[in-house]
Scaffold this motif. Sequence first.
Motif, PDB file in Angstrom:
ATOM      1  N   GLY A   7       0.810  -1.203   0.000  1.00  0.00           N
ATOM      2  CA  GLY A   7       0.000   0.000   0.000  1.00  0.00           C
ATOM      3  C   GLY A   7       0.838   1.244   0.000  1.00  0.00           C
ATOM      4  O   GLY A   7       2.053   1.217   0.035  1.00  0.00           O
ATOM      5  N   LYS A   8       0.139   2.387  -0.012  1.00  0.00           N
ATOM      6  CA  LYS A   8       0.861   3.648  -0.054  1.00  0.00           C
ATOM      7  C   LYS A   8       1.679   3.870   1.201  1.00  0.00           C
ATOM      8  O   LYS A   8       2.667   4.585   1.178  1.00  0.00           O
ATOM      9  N   ASP A   9       1.319   3.251   2.332  1.00  0.00           N
ATOM     10  CA  ASP A   9       2.088   3.372   3.568  1.00  0.00           C
ATOM     11  C   ASP A   9       3.484   2.806   3.445  1.00  0.00           C
ATOM     12  O   ASP A   9       4.381   3.189   4.169  1.00  0.00           O
ATOM     13  N   SER A  10       3.682   1.864   2.526  1.00  0.00           N
ATOM     14  CA  SER A  10       4.969   1.191   2.449  1.00  0.00           C
ATOM     15  C   SER A  10       6.045   2.046   1.800  1.00  0.00           C
ATOM     16  O   SER A  10       7.202   1.695   1.824  1.00  0.00           O
ATOM     17  N   MET A  33       6.863  -6.555  13.456  1.00  0.00           N
ATOM     18  CA  MET A  33       6.525  -5.145  13.231  1.00  0.00           C
ATOM     19  C   MET A  33       5.689  -4.992  11.959  1.00  0.00           C
ATOM     20  O   MET A  33       5.742  -5.820  11.058  1.00  0.00           O
ATOM     21  N   ALA A  34       4.935  -3.878  11.900  1.00  0.00           N
ATOM     22  CA  ALA A  34       4.092  -3.588  10.740  1.00  0.00           C
ATOM     23  C   ALA A  34       4.939  -3.414   9.486  1.00  0.00           C
ATOM     24  O   ALA A  34       6.084  -2.970   9.553  1.00  0.00           O
ATOM     25  N   GLY A  35       4.376  -3.745   8.349  1.00  0.00           N
ATOM     26  CA  GLY A  35       5.037  -3.752   7.049  1.00  0.00           C
ATOM     27  C   GLY A  35       6.104  -2.708   6.786  1.00  0.00           C
ATOM     28  O   GLY A  35       7.283  -3.048   6.684  1.00  0.00           O
ATOM     29  N   PRO A  36       5.735  -1.420   6.670  1.00  0.00           N
ATOM     30  CA  PRO A  36       6.744  -0.421   6.319  1.00  0.00           C
ATOM     31  C   PRO A  36       7.859  -0.311   7.369  1.00  0.00           C
ATOM     32  O   PRO A  36       9.023  -0.160   7.020  1.00  0.00           O
ATOM     33  N   PHE A  37       7.503  -0.429   8.627  1.00  0.00           N
ATOM     34  CA  PHE A  37       8.515  -0.340   9.682  1.00  0.00           C
ATOM     35  C   PHE A  37       9.485  -1.511   9.555  1.00  0.00           C
ATOM     36  O   PHE A  37      10.703  -1.334   9.593  1.00  0.00           O
ATOM     37  N   GLN A  38       8.951  -2.702   9.397  1.00  0.00           N
ATOM     38  CA  GLN A  38       9.794  -3.887   9.244  1.00  0.00           C
ATOM     39  C   GLN A  38      10.678  -3.758   8.007  1.00  0.00           C
ATOM     40  O   GLN A  38      11.873  -4.059   8.054  1.00  0.00           O
ATOM     41  N   ASP A  39      10.111  -3.312   6.893  1.00  0.00           N
ATOM     42  CA  ASP A  39      10.878  -3.185   5.658  1.00  0.00           C
ATOM     43  C   ASP A  39      12.090  -2.290   5.851  1.00  0.00           C
ATOM     44  O   ASP A  39      13.203  -2.638   5.458  1.00  0.00           O
ATOM     45  N   VAL A  40      11.895  -1.137   6.469  1.00  0.00           N
ATOM     46  CA  VAL A  40      13.002  -0.198   6.664  1.00  0.00           C
ATOM     47  C   VAL A  40      13.968  -0.727   7.718  1.00  0.00           C
ATOM     48  O   VAL A  40      15.185  -0.654   7.548  1.00  0.00           O
TER      49      VAL A  40
END
Length: 145
Positions: free
Chosen positions: A2-5, A109-116
């Motif tokens: 999503g846009k949050d990512s 952790m939530a998607g964008p946080f985990q990704d970074v």
Amino acid sequence: MGKDSKAKDAGAKGKGKAPAAAEDAGGKGKGKAAAKGADLGTCTYVKARHILCEKQGKINEAYKRLEEGWLSNGDKVPSAEFSKIAAEYSECPSSKKGGDLGWFPRGKMAGPFQDVAFATPVGATSAPFKSTHGYHIILSEGRKN
């Protein structure tokens, strides 16, 4: 995704670019950088500190402090100094511990946080980015399998 990512650039509004650390995580490039980046996606646990703010303006202020003190010179932010800024700016309960999240596994952790978090090299600081919880800056302190 999503846009949050999409990660936020420090001064950008709306959709932004992923921080350089996240872009380099795929190991693209040549020489040592490619070898170093290649292992970023393979670890199972990350140790990190973070700053969380509800408002983009506040996270940008915190990032500006990090830039003025270290990042603009190409220096790494010392953990103790990141902790002081997290205690001052972060709106997360972890601010009482200098933003320390300890070790956490993939999937916690939530998607964008985990990704970074999993894309930021040890010792590096991410650019500000947005998740469903607000705006963050991450300092990566370790990784292990």
